[in-house]
Design a protein around this motif. Structure first.
Motif, PDB file in Angstrom:
ATOM      1  N   SER A  74      -0.214  71.436  -0.804  1.00 62.88           N
ATOM      2  CA  SER A  74      -1.672  71.280  -0.883  1.00 62.88           C
ATOM      3  C   SER A  74      -2.347  72.596  -1.233  1.00 62.88           C
ATOM      4  O   SER A  74      -3.263  72.632  -2.076  1.00 62.88           O
ATOM      5  CB  SER A  74      -2.210  70.743   0.448  1.00 62.88           C
ATOM      6  OG  SER A  74      -1.664  69.483   0.747  1.00 62.88           O
ATOM      7  N   ILE A  75      -1.923  73.703  -0.592  1.00 58.48           N
ATOM      8  CA  ILE A  75      -2.501  75.020  -0.899  1.00 58.48           C
ATOM      9  C   ILE A  75      -2.259  75.381  -2.360  1.00 58.48           C
ATOM     10  O   ILE A  75      -3.159  75.884  -3.056  1.00 58.48           O
ATOM     11  CB  ILE A  75      -1.898  76.092   0.034  1.00 58.48           C
ATOM     12  CG1 ILE A  75      -2.357  75.856   1.486  1.00 58.48           C
ATOM     13  CG2 ILE A  75      -2.293  77.494  -0.425  1.00 58.48           C
ATOM     14  CD1 ILE A  75      -1.695  76.762   2.498  1.00 58.48           C
ATOM     15  N   CYS A 135      13.399  70.530  -1.415  1.00 54.89           N
ATOM     16  CA  CYS A 135      14.833  70.763  -1.201  1.00 54.89           C
ATOM     17  C   CYS A 135      15.105  71.529   0.096  1.00 54.89           C
ATOM     18  O   CYS A 135      16.254  71.621   0.520  1.00 54.89           O
ATOM     19  CB  CYS A 135      15.426  71.536  -2.376  1.00 54.89           C
ATOM     20  SG  CYS A 135      15.448  70.588  -3.918  1.00 54.89           S
ATOM     21  N   LEU A 136      14.069  72.133   0.683  1.00 51.80           N
ATOM     22  CA  LEU A 136      14.243  72.886   1.920  1.00 51.80           C
ATOM     23  C   LEU A 136      14.072  71.978   3.127  1.00 51.80           C
ATOM     24  O   LEU A 136      13.433  70.930   3.054  1.00 51.80           O
ATOM     25  CB  LEU A 136      13.221  74.031   1.971  1.00 51.80           C
ATOM     26  CG  LEU A 136      13.448  75.145   0.919  1.00 51.80           C
ATOM     27  CD1 LEU A 136      12.273  76.088   0.904  1.00 51.80           C
ATOM     28  CD2 LEU A 136      14.717  75.908   1.208  1.00 51.80           C
ATOM     29  N   ASN A 137      14.608  72.393   4.208  1.00 49.94           N
ATOM     30  CA  ASN A 137      14.578  71.585   5.428  1.00 49.94           C
ATOM     31  C   ASN A 137      13.284  71.841   6.201  1.00 49.94           C
ATOM     32  O   ASN A 137      13.289  72.134   7.391  1.00 49.94           O
ATOM     33  CB  ASN A 137      15.806  71.904   6.288  1.00 49.94           C
ATOM     34  CG  ASN A 137      16.036  70.829   7.329  1.00 49.94           C
ATOM     35  OD1 ASN A 137      15.500  69.729   7.215  1.00 49.94           O
ATOM     36  ND2 ASN A 137      16.820  71.147   8.335  1.00 49.94           N
ATOM     37  N   PHE A 138      12.136  71.788   5.504  1.00 55.25           N
ATOM     38  CA  PHE A 138      10.834  71.954   6.135  1.00 55.25           C
ATOM     39  C   PHE A 138      10.411  70.668   6.822  1.00 55.25           C
ATOM     40  O   PHE A 138      10.840  69.579   6.443  1.00 55.25           O
ATOM     41  CB  PHE A 138       9.778  72.326   5.100  1.00 55.25           C
ATOM     42  CG  PHE A 138       9.866  73.747   4.596  1.00 55.25           C
ATOM     43  CD1 PHE A 138       9.208  74.115   3.441  1.00 55.25           C
ATOM     44  CD2 PHE A 138      10.594  74.714   5.265  1.00 55.25           C
ATOM     45  CE1 PHE A 138       9.278  75.416   2.961  1.00 55.25           C
ATOM     46  CE2 PHE A 138      10.671  76.000   4.811  1.00 55.25           C
ATOM     47  CZ  PHE A 138      10.017  76.365   3.640  1.00 55.25           C
ATOM     48  N   SER A 139       9.535  70.769   7.771  1.00 57.68           N
ATOM     49  CA  SER A 139       8.928  69.574   8.340  1.00 57.68           C
ATOM     50  C   SER A 139       7.961  68.994   7.318  1.00 57.68           C
ATOM     51  O   SER A 139       7.512  69.683   6.395  1.00 57.68           O
ATOM     52  CB  SER A 139       8.184  69.910   9.638  1.00 57.68           C
ATOM     53  OG  SER A 139       7.083  70.757   9.364  1.00 57.68           O
ATOM     54  N   ASN A 140       7.607  67.730   7.502  1.00 59.15           N
ATOM     55  CA  ASN A 140       6.677  67.091   6.567  1.00 59.15           C
ATOM     56  C   ASN A 140       5.338  67.807   6.529  1.00 59.15           C
ATOM     57  O   ASN A 140       4.729  67.980   5.465  1.00 59.15           O
ATOM     58  CB  ASN A 140       6.478  65.623   6.952  1.00 59.15           C
ATOM     59  CG  ASN A 140       7.726  64.792   6.718  1.00 59.15           C
ATOM     60  OD1 ASN A 140       8.632  65.223   6.020  1.00 59.15           O
ATOM     61  ND2 ASN A 140       7.774  63.619   7.312  1.00 59.15           N
ATOM     62  N   VAL A 141       4.878  68.239   7.702  1.00 55.80           N
ATOM     63  CA  VAL A 141       3.571  68.903   7.779  1.00 55.80           C
ATOM     64  C   VAL A 141       3.594  70.213   6.982  1.00 55.80           C
ATOM     65  O   VAL A 141       2.688  70.494   6.193  1.00 55.80           O
ATOM     66  CB  VAL A 141       3.191  69.171   9.246  1.00 55.80           C
ATOM     67  CG1 VAL A 141       1.889  69.985   9.324  1.00 55.80           C
ATOM     68  CG2 VAL A 141       3.040  67.857   9.999  1.00 55.80           C
ATOM     69  N   ALA A 142       4.646  71.009   7.185  1.00 56.43           N
ATOM     70  CA  ALA A 142       4.742  72.295   6.491  1.00 56.43           C
ATOM     71  C   ALA A 142       4.846  72.094   4.978  1.00 56.43           C
ATOM     72  O   ALA A 142       4.212  72.812   4.198  1.00 56.43           O
ATOM     73  CB  ALA A 142       5.952  73.075   6.997  1.00 56.43           C
ATOM     74  N   GLU A 189       7.145  73.322  -9.720  1.00 57.43           N
ATOM     75  CA  GLU A 189       8.276  74.106  -9.245  1.00 57.43           C
ATOM     76  C   GLU A 189       8.208  74.285  -7.730  1.00 57.43           C
ATOM     77  O   GLU A 189       9.230  74.191  -7.034  1.00 57.43           O
ATOM     78  CB  GLU A 189       8.292  75.460  -9.953  1.00 57.43           C
ATOM     79  CG  GLU A 189       9.566  76.272  -9.675  1.00 57.43           C
ATOM     80  CD  GLU A 189       9.631  77.525 -10.529  1.00 57.43           C
ATOM     81  OE1 GLU A 189       8.788  77.685 -11.423  1.00 57.43           O
ATOM     82  OE2 GLU A 189      10.522  78.343 -10.290  1.00 57.43           O
ATOM     83  N   ILE A 190       7.006  74.525  -7.222  1.00 61.43           N
ATOM     84  CA  ILE A 190       6.846  74.649  -5.767  1.00 61.43           C
ATOM     85  C   ILE A 190       7.189  73.329  -5.081  1.00 61.43           C
ATOM     86  O   ILE A 190       7.860  73.304  -4.043  1.00 61.43           O
ATOM     87  CB  ILE A 190       5.394  75.079  -5.434  1.00 61.43           C
ATOM     88  CG1 ILE A 190       5.198  76.553  -5.811  1.00 61.43           C
ATOM     89  CG2 ILE A 190       5.082  74.860  -3.961  1.00 61.43           C
ATOM     90  CD1 ILE A 190       3.813  77.074  -5.556  1.00 61.43           C
ATOM     91  N   ILE A 191       6.736  72.214  -5.644  1.00 59.52           N
ATOM     92  CA  ILE A 191       7.027  70.905  -5.039  1.00 59.52           C
ATOM     93  C   ILE A 191       8.532  70.665  -4.978  1.00 59.52           C
ATOM     94  O   ILE A 191       9.067  70.219  -3.953  1.00 59.52           O
ATOM     95  CB  ILE A 191       6.339  69.786  -5.852  1.00 59.52           C
ATOM     96  CG1 ILE A 191       4.818  69.869  -5.688  1.00 59.52           C
ATOM     97  CG2 ILE A 191       6.831  68.409  -5.396  1.00 59.52           C
ATOM     98  CD1 ILE A 191       4.055  68.913  -6.594  1.00 59.52           C
TER      99      ILE A 191
END
Length: 820
Positions: free
Chosen positions: A48-49, A35-42, A28-30
Motif C-alpha cells: 500500500s505504501i 515470496c517472503l514469509n511476512f504476515s498479511n498485515v505487513a 517488483e515489490i509485490i
C-alpha cells in the motif's frame, strides 16, 4: 517523446513512460513481498505504501510544470522548470531502491533454497541495468543529449526481460499447478490441497472446498485456519513431510467440524529441495453414505445399462452398416478382405460390450451361459483377424499353433470362449513391445469319451509381471507399474472378466511370467465333443474371403418409413436396402413421423426407441390411438440398441409387431421385412444375383484436390466412416453444413434449457466426429458432460468459444465445397 514534433504529445508520452516505470517497480515489490514469509498485515502495508508513493510520484513529477519541452532540429527534449519536483522524484526512487535492496538482502539471508537466491540475483541484475540506463537522462540536466530516452527504454526492456524470465522460472511450479484443469480435480472423490514452501494454501479442488468449508480463494490460507490445531503443530507436520515421512493425521475441520483423515507428502525439486506439500483429505463419515449410494446404484443399474447400451450400439450399428455396404458394392478383393475383418471385429465388439455391460451380473453369478455347437476353427479365425492389424502396427509377429487333432465340433458357449481369447490377446498385444512375438496355442486333453479339456494358451515375450503383482492380477480394475505403462490404455477390467468367465465355464486359468521376458496365460475349459473327427489345419482360413451379401428379395412397390433422430442411421438403413428396390422414406423425429403417417400410406415402419422429445414408444401409442390414421394398422418394428434382458417382451407388450436389435444385421433386416410385408409385394430371389454396379470411376485429380482442401480435418477418419467413398464423404459434409446447430444451441443456451442443450451438444459431438473434426467433437463432448454433471459455470465460460470454433469450421467447409 524524443521524436514527437508536438510538445503536448511529448509531455503525454513522458507521463506514460513515468507511469510504466512506477508500475514496474511496484510490481517488483509485490512479487518480492509475496515470496517472503511476512504476515498479511505487513505485506499489505508495504504494498500500500509503495502504491501511494508511486501515485504521488505520477501526480507531482508528472505535472506539466515540472519541465519545459523544447523542439530542436531533429529531436524533442526538456529542461527543468521546477527543481523541487525533480528532488521529490529522485528521493522517491532512492527510498524505493533502498527498500528493495534491504528487503532483498533480508530475503537472501533467510533463503534456504537455491531457486530463491537465483531470483534475487536476477532482480539485482535487472535493477542495476535499469539504473545504468538512466545515466544519459541524468547527464541531460547539464548537457542536452539527443534521444536520451532511447537508453532508458532499452534498459527497462532488458531489465524487464531478465526479471520476467527469472520470475517466470521461479513461479513455474505455481503456474503449472494453477493451469491444471479444474475438471480433472473435480472428478476426484477426495480432497486435494497443495501448499507452497511458505506453508500457504496454493490450490484446493472443489471436493476439498466443500469438505472443509473453504468459501474464499485458497491463496494465503494457512493450515491452522483449515483444521483445529495447537500452536506449533502445523510446522511439525510440514517438517515431518519434508523429511520424507508420510503420516496419516486424524484432524477436525475448523469450519465443518467433520473428522478428516489427512495424509501429508512433500514434492521435491531437482535439487532435492521442497517444492510443495500435497495434502489428501478423506471424510471418514463417507462410509455410511457410500453404502446408501451403493444400494441406490443397484436400483438404477438397469436404467444405466439401458442408456449406455443405446449410446454404444448406435455407432456400432453405423460401422456395421457401412461395412456391409462396402462388402456389397466393392469389387477389390483386398478391400473386401479389410471389410471382412471390420465385420468380424464389429461382431466381436458387440459381444464384448454386452459382457462388459453385464459385469454386475458376473459378480452376482447371474450371467447366462448359453451352450451351442461350434467349431474352434471359426473362433480362432475371428480372433486372429481381429488382432492381426493391431499386432502388425506394432511390428509384432502373431501366430497360431493349433493341434490338428482337436475334435471338429464341440459344444460350449462360443461367445464366452471368443471373449476369453480376445481379452488375453488384447492384453498380450498391449504389453508386448514393438518387434515382439505372440503365439496363440490351442490344444486339448481327453477327460472322458465324450468330453475334453480345451487348453488355450497365449504366449508373449513382453514386459512380464513382477512376482509380487501376480496374486492381484485377476482383481477388478488392477493395473501395475502405472509410471511405466502410462501410455497403455485400459481400465484393468479385462483379466478380471476373463477369470470370472473361465470360472463360470467350470474351468481354471493360470499365468506363468518372468519379469522382463514375457508371460503365458493358460485357460483350461471343459467342453463336450459333438464330432470327434480331427479339425485339421486352420492356416488357410486366415486369408479366406466370404462372398458378398446379396439381397434375398426385391420389393419395388413396397414403401417403408424409417424413423431415427440420427441421420447417419437413416442413411445406413437406406443403403442396406438399396438393392431390394424398396421405396424408403425417413423422419428425424417422432413428431415428423406422425405427420408423415397421417399423409402417406406405408407398408412397414421402422421406429427407433430412444429419441429426444418423443421416444419410439410414445410415437407408437399416438399412432395406435388415432383410429382415423391411414397407418393405424401398419406393422411397426422397433429398432433398438437396448440389450437388457426382457426388453423384447416389453416392446411386444407395448404394441410393437416385432423388434430388431442394433447393430442391424443385413440378413436379419431382410428376413424381418419379408416376415411383415404383404407377400404380394415381395419377390423372393431364387438365388442371389451377381449384378455389379456400373459406376463411374473417381476422378483422381478431383479427389486429391478436395481432400487436400480439408487439411483441417482428419480426412482418414472421415473417409473410413464414409466407406472410403469420397462422394459419400462430400455428401456427409454437405449435410453437416446444412444442419447448422448454432441457432438452436444459442436459443437453448439463452433460455437455460439444459436438457435440450445436452441433446444438441451430443448431436454436435457425434456429427463432428463423423466428418473428422476431432477438436470440435471433443469440445462439444465437454459441453454435453458439463450439463450431465450440472456444471453450468463451465458451459457459461466455454459456450461462446465453442460456437466461434464451430462457425470457423463451417466457413472452412463451405470454402472447400465451393472449390471442389
Amino acid at each position: 517523446m524524443s521524436i514527437s514534433t508536438n510538445l503536448q504529445h511529448a509531455y503525454i508520452f513522458r507521463v506514460i513512460g513515468l507511469i510504466g516505470i512506477d508500475i514496474y517497480l511496484v510490481s517488483e515489490i509485490i512479487l518480492i513481498t509475496s515470496c517472503l514469509n511476512f504476515s498479511n498485515v505487513a505485506e499489505y502495508l508495504i504494498v500500500s505504501i509503495a502504491v501511494v508513493a508511486a501515485a504521488f510520484d505520477v501526480i507531482i513529477y508528472g505535472n506539466p510544470d515540472t519541465d519545459t519541452f523544447i523542439r530542436y532540429e531533429y529531436f524533442t527534449s526538456y529542461v527543468r522548470s521546477d527543481p523541487y519536483r525533480h528532488i521529490f522524484h529522485y528521493t522517491y526512487l532512492i527510498i524505493l531502491a533502498l527498500c528493495l535492496v534491504l528487503i532483498s538482502m533480508a530475503w537472501a539471508r533467510n533463503s534456504k533454497y537455491r531457486r530463491d537466491r537465483k531470483l534475487i540475483a536476477y532482480a539485482y541484475l535487472s535493477n542495476t541495468i535499469l539504473v545504468l540506463s538512466t545515466i544519459p537522462d541524468v547527464i541531460k540536466i547539464v548537457v542536452d543529449v539527443p534521444f536520451a530516452h532511447i537508453f532508458y527504454c532499452i534498459g527497462i526492456c532488458i531489465a524487464f526481460a531478465i526479471f520476467f524470465g527469472a520470475a517466470n522460472s521461479y513461479m513455474a511450479f505455481y503456474i503449472t499447478v494453477n493451469s491444471i484443469s479444474r475438471d480433472i480435480f473435480s472428478t476426484l472423490a477426495t480432497g486435494l490441497l497443495v501448499f507452497d514452501t511458505n506453508f500457504h494454501l496454493n490450490l484446493a479442488n472443489e471436493y476439498a472446498k466443500k469438505l472443509l468449508g473453504l468459501d474464499k480463494e485458497p491463496h494465503r490460507i494457512r493450515l491452522k485456519e483449515i483444521f483445529k490445531l495447537k500452536s506449533g503443530e502445523p510446522l511439525k507436520m510440514f517438517q515431518t513431510a519434508t523429511e520424507g515421512v508420510a503420516i496419516d493425521y486424524r484432524l477436525t475441520s475448523e469450519v465443518t467440524d467433520k473428522v478428516i483423515l489427512v495424509n501429508f507428502s512433500c514434492k521435491m525439486d531437482k535439487n532435492n529441495e521442497p517444492m510443495c506439500y500435497i495434502l489428501v483429505a478423506t471424510d471418514l463419515t463417507e462410509e455410511n453414505r457410500l453404502i446408501e449410494e451403493a444400494q441406490a446404484a443397484n436400483e438404477a443399474k438397469s436404467q444405466f445399462i439401458s442408456n449406455i447400451s443405446h449410446e454404444i450400439r448406435t455407432p456400432i450399428n453405423i460401422i456395421t452398416g457401412m461395412d456391409e455396404l462396402i462388402c456389397r458394392e466393392c469389387t477389390d478383393d483386398k478391400i473386401i478382405k479389410y471389410a471382412e475383418n471390420i465385420s468380424i471385429a464389429s461382431k466381436n465388439l458387440a459381444s464384448l460390450i454386452n459382457d462388459v455391460l453385464d459385469f454386475s451380473k458376473i459378480e452376482s453369478g447371474k450371467l447366462e451361459i448359453i451352450s451351442n455347437e461350434y467349431s474352434i476353427k471359426t473362433i480362432i479365425n475371428d480372433c486372429y483377424n481381429m488382432f492381426l492389424n493391431m499386432a502388425t502396427e506394432k511390428k509384432q509377429k502373431l501366430t497360431v499353433d493349433c493341434n490338428p487333432n482337436i475334435p471338429k465340433r464341440l459344444e460350449g458357449d462360443e461367445v464366452r470362449l471368443k471373449q476369453i481369447i480376445s481379452n488375453l490377446l488384447s492384453n498380450a498385444v498391449k504389453y508386448t513391445p514393438e518387434g515382439g512375438s505372440i503365439t496363440v496355442k490351442i490344444d486339448f486333453e481327453v477327460i472322458t469319451l465324450g468330453s475334453i479339456n480345451l487348453l488355450i494358451s497365449v504366449i508373449d515375450n513382453g514386459i512380464g509381471i513382477q512376482k509380487k503383482d501376480l496374486p492381484h492380477l485377476f482383481e477388478n480394475f488392477q493395473r501395475f507399474e502405472l509410471s511405466r505403462n502410462r501410455s497403455i490404455q485400459g481400465t484393468g477390467l479385462g483379466l478380471s472378466i476373463t477369470h470370472n468367465l473361465v470360472s463360470l465355464l467350470h474351468g481354471q486359468i493360470t499365468v506363468n511370467s518372468v519379469y522382463g521376458e514375457g508371460s503365458t496365460f493358460i485357460a483350461e475349459i471343459p467342453q463336450r465333443v459333438i464330432d470327434p473327427s480331427p479339425i485339421g489345419s486352420i492356416t488357410e482360413d486366415y486369408s479366406s474371403i466370404k462372398a458378398k451379401h446379396q439381397s434375398i428379395f426385391t420389393a419395388p412397390n413396397a414403401k417403408i418409413l424409417s424413423v431415427d433422430d440420427v441421420q447417419m442411421n437413416l442413411d445406413v438403413l437406406s443403403g442396406l436396402l438399396k438393392k431390394t428396390q424398396v421405396q424408403m422414406d425417413s423422419a428425424l423425429s417422432g413428431a415428423e413421423a406422425l405427420v408423415k403417417l397421417n399423409k402417406e400410406k406405408y407398408d412397414l415402419i421402422f421406429l427407433d426407441h430412444m429419441m429426444p422429445e418423443m421416444d419410439g414408444i410414445e410415437v407408437l401409442t399416438r399412432l395406435r390411438a388415432n383410429k382415423d390414421c391411414i397407418n393405424n394398422k401398419t406393422p411397426v418394428i422397433m429398432l433398438t440398441a437396448n440389450a437388457i434382458i426382457g426388453a423384447d417382451r416389453n416392446y411386444l407388450d407395448s404394441g410393437f409387431d416385432d423388434y430388431l436389435l442394433k447393430p442391424v444385421k443385413p440378413i436379419d433386416l431382410e428376413n424381418m421385412i419379408i416376415k411383415h410385408l404383404p407377400p404380394s409385394l415381395v419377390n423372393i430371389q431364387a438365388s442371389p444375383t451377381n449384378t455389379s454396379d456400373d459406376e463411374s470411376s473417381n476422378d483422381v485429380t478431383q479427389v486429391s484436390s478436395f481432400l487436400a482442401s480439408l487439411y483441417f480435418l482428419d480426412t482418414k477418419a472421415g473417409l473410413e466412416f464414409a466407406a472410403d467413398d469420397e462422394d459419400f464423404y462430400k455428401q456427409i459434409i454437405l449435410t453437416y453444413i446444412n444442419e447448422d446447430k448454432r441457432p438452436s444451441m444459442g436459443a437453448a443456451y439463452d433460455k437455460k434449457d439444459w436438457p435440450n442443450y445436452q441433446i444438441l451438444a451430443h448431436s454436435l459431438k457425434g456429427t463432428s466426429s463423423t466428418i473428422g473434426a476431432k477438436e470440435l467433437s471433443a469440445a462439444a463432448k465437454e459441453l454435453e458432460f458439463a450439463v450431465k454433471e450440472n456444471r453450468t459455470d463451465y458451459i457459461i465460460e466455454h459456450h461462446d468459444e465453442v460456437m466461434i470454433q464451430y462457425g470457423k469450421l463451417l466457413d472452412k467447409l463451405k470454402t472447400a465445397i465451393q472449390k471442389a
